[in-house]
Motif scaffolding. Structure first.
Motif, PDB file in Angstrom:
ATOM      1  N   ASP A   1     -37.353 -26.873 -71.467  1.00 13.26           N
ATOM      2  CA  ASP A   1     -37.066 -26.983 -72.905  1.00 13.26           C
ATOM      3  C   ASP A   1     -37.524 -28.296 -73.535  1.00 13.26           C
ATOM      4  OD1 ASP A   1     -35.230 -28.769 -71.904  1.00 13.26           O
ATOM      5  OD2 ASP A   1     -33.466 -27.666 -72.574  1.00 13.26           O
ATOM      6  N   ASP A   2     -38.363 -29.068 -72.845  1.00 10.77           N
ATOM      7  CA  ASP A   2     -38.781 -30.374 -73.371  1.00 10.77           C
ATOM      8  C   ASP A   2     -40.284 -30.454 -73.644  1.00 10.77           C
ATOM      9  OD1 ASP A   2     -39.579 -30.265 -70.719  1.00 10.77           O
ATOM     10  OD2 ASP A   2     -39.027 -32.350 -70.283  1.00 10.77           O
ATOM     11  N   LEU A   3     -40.925 -29.325 -73.911  1.00 14.77           N
ATOM     12  CA  LEU A   3     -42.370 -29.320 -74.110  1.00 14.77           C
ATOM     13  C   LEU A   3     -42.732 -29.701 -75.539  1.00 14.77           C
ATOM     14  CD1 LEU A   3     -43.383 -26.107 -72.143  1.00 14.77           C
ATOM     15  CD2 LEU A   3     -43.187 -28.463 -71.317  1.00 14.77           C
ATOM     16  N   GLN A   4     -43.744 -30.535 -75.650  1.00 20.91           N
ATOM     17  CA  GLN A   4     -44.332 -30.900 -76.937  1.00 20.91           C
ATOM     18  C   GLN A   4     -45.757 -31.347 -76.670  1.00 20.91           C
ATOM     19  OE1 GLN A   4     -42.097 -34.123 -78.679  1.00 20.91           O
ATOM     20  NE2 GLN A   4     -41.915 -35.207 -76.764  1.00 20.91           N
ATOM     21  N   PHE A   5     -46.550 -31.423 -77.723  1.00 21.73           N
ATOM     22  CA  PHE A   5     -47.941 -31.835 -77.603  1.00 21.73           C
ATOM     23  C   PHE A   5     -48.093 -33.269 -78.077  1.00 21.73           C
ATOM     24  CE2 PHE A   5     -48.281 -27.204 -78.298  1.00 21.73           C
ATOM     25  CZ  PHE A   5     -49.012 -26.848 -77.193  1.00 21.73           C
TER      26      PHE A   5
ATOM     27  N   MET B   1     -46.420 -36.748 -81.699  1.00 21.63           N
ATOM     28  CA  MET B   1     -46.050 -35.490 -81.060  1.00 21.63           C
ATOM     29  C   MET B   1     -45.963 -34.366 -82.084  1.00 21.63           C
ATOM     30  SD  MET B   1     -45.594 -36.386 -77.904  1.00 21.63           S
ATOM     31  CE  MET B   1     -45.224 -37.828 -76.923  1.00 21.63           C
ATOM     32  N   THR B   2     -46.291 -33.160 -81.625  1.00 24.28           N
ATOM     33  CA  THR B   2     -46.048 -31.950 -82.408  1.00 24.28           C
ATOM     34  C   THR B   2     -45.282 -30.993 -81.508  1.00 24.28           C
ATOM     35  OG1 THR B   2     -48.217 -31.075 -81.768  1.00 24.28           O
ATOM     36  CG2 THR B   2     -48.078 -32.159 -83.900  1.00 24.28           C
ATOM     37  N   PRO B   3     -44.412 -30.183 -82.109  1.00 22.35           N
ATOM     38  CA  PRO B   3     -43.581 -29.304 -81.288  1.00 22.35           C
ATOM     39  C   PRO B   3     -44.369 -28.209 -80.595  1.00 22.35           C
ATOM     40  CG  PRO B   3     -42.991 -29.141 -83.642  1.00 22.35           C
ATOM     41  CD  PRO B   3     -44.137 -30.087 -83.524  1.00 22.35           C
ATOM     42  N   PHE B   4     -43.898 -27.821 -79.417  1.00 22.92           N
ATOM     43  CA  PHE B   4     -44.445 -26.662 -78.727  1.00 22.92           C
ATOM     44  C   PHE B   4     -43.955 -25.421 -79.474  1.00 22.92           C
ATOM     45  CE2 PHE B   4     -44.651 -23.241 -75.689  1.00 22.92           C
ATOM     46  CZ  PHE B   4     -45.877 -23.460 -75.092  1.00 22.92           C
ATOM     47  N   PRO B   5     -44.800 -24.395 -79.623  1.00 19.75           N
ATOM     48  CA  PRO B   5     -44.393 -23.190 -80.369  1.00 19.75           C
ATOM     49  C   PRO B   5     -43.483 -22.270 -79.539  1.00 19.75           C
ATOM     50  CG  PRO B   5     -46.656 -22.965 -79.631  1.00 19.75           C
ATOM     51  CD  PRO B   5     -46.217 -24.352 -79.241  1.00 19.75           C
TER      52      PRO B   5
ATOM     53  N   ILE C   1     -49.981 -31.234 -73.494  1.00 23.29           N
ATOM     54  CA  ILE C   1     -48.531 -31.132 -73.282  1.00 23.29           C
ATOM     55  C   ILE C   1     -48.066 -32.450 -72.666  1.00 23.29           C
ATOM     56  CG2 ILE C   1     -46.693 -29.908 -72.077  1.00 23.29           C
ATOM     57  CD1 ILE C   1     -48.445 -27.377 -72.262  1.00 23.29           C
ATOM     58  N   SER C   2     -47.113 -33.092 -73.312  1.00 24.94           N
ATOM     59  CA  SER C   2     -46.751 -34.470 -72.981  1.00 24.94           C
ATOM     60  C   SER C   2     -46.214 -34.658 -71.564  1.00 24.94           C
ATOM     61  CB  SER C   2     -45.736 -35.009 -73.991  1.00 24.94           C
ATOM     62  OG  SER C   2     -44.534 -34.258 -73.925  1.00 24.94           O
ATOM     63  N   VAL C   3     -45.695 -33.611 -70.931  1.00 29.61           N
ATOM     64  CA  VAL C   3     -45.185 -33.749 -69.562  1.00 29.61           C
ATOM     65  C   VAL C   3     -46.304 -33.655 -68.519  1.00 29.61           C
ATOM     66  CG1 VAL C   3     -42.889 -32.902 -70.185  1.00 29.61           C
ATOM     67  CG2 VAL C   3     -44.599 -31.298 -69.315  1.00 29.61           C
ATOM     68  N   ARG C   4     -47.522 -33.411 -68.944  1.00 26.82           N
ATOM     69  CA  ARG C   4     -48.668 -33.306 -68.031  1.00 26.82           C
ATOM     70  C   ARG C   4     -49.235 -34.697 -67.732  1.00 26.82           C
ATOM     71  NH1 ARG C   4     -51.773 -28.928 -67.645  1.00 26.82           N
ATOM     72  NH2 ARG C   4     -52.257 -29.977 -65.701  1.00 26.82           N
ATOM     73  N   GLU C   5     -48.448 -35.533 -67.087  1.00 29.61           N
ATOM     74  CA  GLU C   5     -48.820 -36.927 -66.839  1.00 29.61           C
ATOM     75  C   GLU C   5     -50.135 -37.058 -66.067  1.00 29.61           C
ATOM     76  OE1 GLU C   5     -47.480 -39.586 -68.174  1.00 29.61           O
ATOM     77  OE2 GLU C   5     -45.770 -38.567 -69.090  1.00 29.61           O
ATOM     78  N   ASP C   6     -50.367 -36.207 -65.061  1.00 29.54           N
ATOM     79  CA  ASP C   6     -51.603 -36.286 -64.278  1.00 29.54           C
ATOM     80  C   ASP C   6     -52.821 -35.971 -65.134  1.00 29.54           C
ATOM     81  OD1 ASP C   6     -50.747 -33.625 -64.502  1.00 29.54           O
ATOM     82  OD2 ASP C   6     -51.452 -33.050 -62.514  1.00 29.54           O
ATOM     83  N   LEU C   7     -52.698 -34.991 -66.004  1.00 27.06           N
ATOM     84  CA  LEU C   7     -53.800 -34.624 -66.885  1.00 27.06           C
ATOM     85  C   LEU C   7     -54.047 -35.712 -67.930  1.00 27.06           C
ATOM     86  CD1 LEU C   7     -55.897 -32.494 -67.624  1.00 27.06           C
ATOM     87  CD2 LEU C   7     -54.152 -31.380 -69.035  1.00 27.06           C
ATOM     88  N   ILE C   8     -52.980 -36.241 -68.510  1.00 27.88           N
ATOM     89  CA  ILE C   8     -53.121 -37.322 -69.491  1.00 27.88           C
ATOM     90  C   ILE C   8     -53.786 -38.529 -68.841  1.00 27.88           C
ATOM     91  CG2 ILE C   8     -51.850 -38.968 -70.924  1.00 27.88           C
ATOM     92  CD1 ILE C   8     -49.878 -36.614 -71.531  1.00 27.88           C
ATOM     93  N   ALA C   9     -53.395 -38.861 -67.613  1.00 19.68           N
ATOM     94  CA  ALA C   9     -54.013 -39.991 -66.898  1.00 19.68           C
ATOM     95  C   ALA C   9     -55.510 -39.738 -66.698  1.00 19.68           C
ATOM     96  CB  ALA C   9     -53.311 -40.213 -65.558  1.00 19.68           C
ATOM     97  N   TRP C  10     -55.893 -38.491 -66.409  1.00 20.79           N
ATOM     98  CA  TRP C  10     -57.308 -38.154 -66.239  1.00 20.79           C
ATOM     99  C   TRP C  10     -58.061 -38.422 -67.550  1.00 20.79           C
ATOM    100  CZ3 TRP C  10     -60.969 -34.751 -68.196  1.00 20.79           C
ATOM    101  CH2 TRP C  10     -62.113 -34.555 -67.417  1.00 20.79           C
ATOM    102  N   TYR C  11     -57.488 -37.987 -68.670  1.00 21.80           N
ATOM    103  CA  TYR C  11     -58.131 -38.238 -69.964  1.00 21.80           C
ATOM    104  C   TYR C  11     -58.175 -39.731 -70.283  1.00 21.80           C
ATOM    105  CZ  TYR C  11     -58.352 -33.265 -71.082  1.00 21.80           C
ATOM    106  OH  TYR C  11     -58.650 -31.926 -71.083  1.00 21.80           O
TER     107      TYR C  11
ATOM    108  N   PHE D   1     -48.760 -18.427 -76.605  1.00 21.20           N
ATOM    109  CA  PHE D   1     -49.017 -19.736 -75.996  1.00 21.20           C
ATOM    110  C   PHE D   1     -48.339 -19.883 -74.645  1.00 21.20           C
ATOM    111  CE2 PHE D   1     -49.391 -20.136 -80.555  1.00 21.20           C
ATOM    112  CZ  PHE D   1     -50.650 -20.695 -80.679  1.00 21.20           C
ATOM    113  N   GLY D   2     -47.704 -18.823 -74.178  1.00 19.61           N
ATOM    114  CA  GLY D   2     -47.033 -18.872 -72.886  1.00 19.61           C
ATOM    115  C   GLY D   2     -45.530 -18.806 -73.031  1.00 19.61           C
ATOM    116  N   VAL D   3     -44.868 -18.647 -71.903  1.00 19.59           N
ATOM    117  CA  VAL D   3     -43.415 -18.575 -71.848  1.00 19.59           C
ATOM    118  C   VAL D   3     -42.933 -19.863 -71.174  1.00 19.59           C
ATOM    119  CG1 VAL D   3     -41.437 -17.282 -70.993  1.00 19.59           C
ATOM    120  CG2 VAL D   3     -43.525 -16.062 -71.678  1.00 19.59           C
ATOM    121  N   PRO D   4     -42.347 -20.782 -71.957  1.00 19.99           N
ATOM    122  CA  PRO D   4     -41.933 -22.067 -71.401  1.00 19.99           C
ATOM    123  C   PRO D   4     -40.898 -21.907 -70.291  1.00 19.99           C
ATOM    124  CG  PRO D   4     -41.884 -22.111 -73.794  1.00 19.99           C
ATOM    125  CD  PRO D   4     -42.091 -20.684 -73.388  1.00 19.99           C
ATOM    126  N   GLN D   5     -41.057 -22.738 -69.256  1.00 19.08           N
ATOM    127  CA  GLN D   5     -40.132 -22.751 -68.129  1.00 19.08           C
ATOM    128  C   GLN D   5     -39.196 -23.954 -68.213  1.00 19.08           C
ATOM    129  OE1 GLN D   5     -40.422 -19.985 -65.790  1.00 19.08           O
ATOM    130  NE2 GLN D   5     -41.477 -19.496 -67.694  1.00 19.08           N
TER     131      GLN D   5
END
Length: 179
Positions: A167-171, A151-155, A130-140, A161-165
């Protein structure tokens, strides 16, 4: 495989592991329990991360493996490896929140990369984050993965896949060359 330094056992998950794996994955990403670790998605997604059917599909899918990582006979982590031609896909990665931050994730991803290279002869590992997961992306990125900007859209609307909190989620696709 046992590694002496960490006393971890890596094995292919079986149908009998499904409930334990679902509980592990949920604990790493959702709800208050996930806040004990640093990989929580509780602030961006509510609801479930996976379900028994989703885990079972990965276990039973041809060309796919779900590695269960055990310590002292208990599953403490897992990850999905899927053969996709010249590359492998890495997903469903979860480490028990109580064990996060101690280097376990680094060992697991390195072993997953090794197994994908050996089993399938692949030259790249792909994953989506998920593109907003900056800390996780930095770890990778510290593990050698690079952002592609693809990017691909979040479903949205599919609660499996969860209930988004928000509206800007994408992979975003992350890629690592395996040498």
């Amino acid at each position: 495989m046992k590694t002496a330094a960490t006393a971890l056992t890596f094995r292919d998950a079986t149908d009998a592991d499904v409930d334990e794996l679902v509980a592990l994955i949920e604990s790493a990403y959702r709800g208050d329990a996930s806040r004990a670790g640093w990989t929580t998605e509780a602030d961006i997604l509510a609801g479930q991360r996976t379900d028994p059917q989703g885990v079972l599909e990965v276990i039973e899918s041809p060309g796919s493996r779900l590695l269960a990582v055990e310590r002292d006979g208990r599953i403490v982590a897992c990850c999905q490896l899927e053969h996709r031609g010249g590359h492998a896909y890495f997903g469903m990665f979860a480490v028990s929140p109580a064990l996060q931050g101690g280097g376990l994730g680094k060992l697991i991803i390195a072993e997953a990369e090794r197994q994908a290279r050996e089993a399938w002869g692949v030259t790249e590992m792909h994953m989506t984050v998920i593109s907003v997961r900056e800390d996780l992306i930095a770890w990778y990125e510290r593990r050698g993965y690079r952002r592609t900007g693809r990017m691909t859209p979040f479903p949205y609307g599919d609660e499996r896949f969860g209930v988004p909190q928000r509206d800007d989620l994408q992979f975003e696709l992350l890629v690592k060359r395996l040498g």
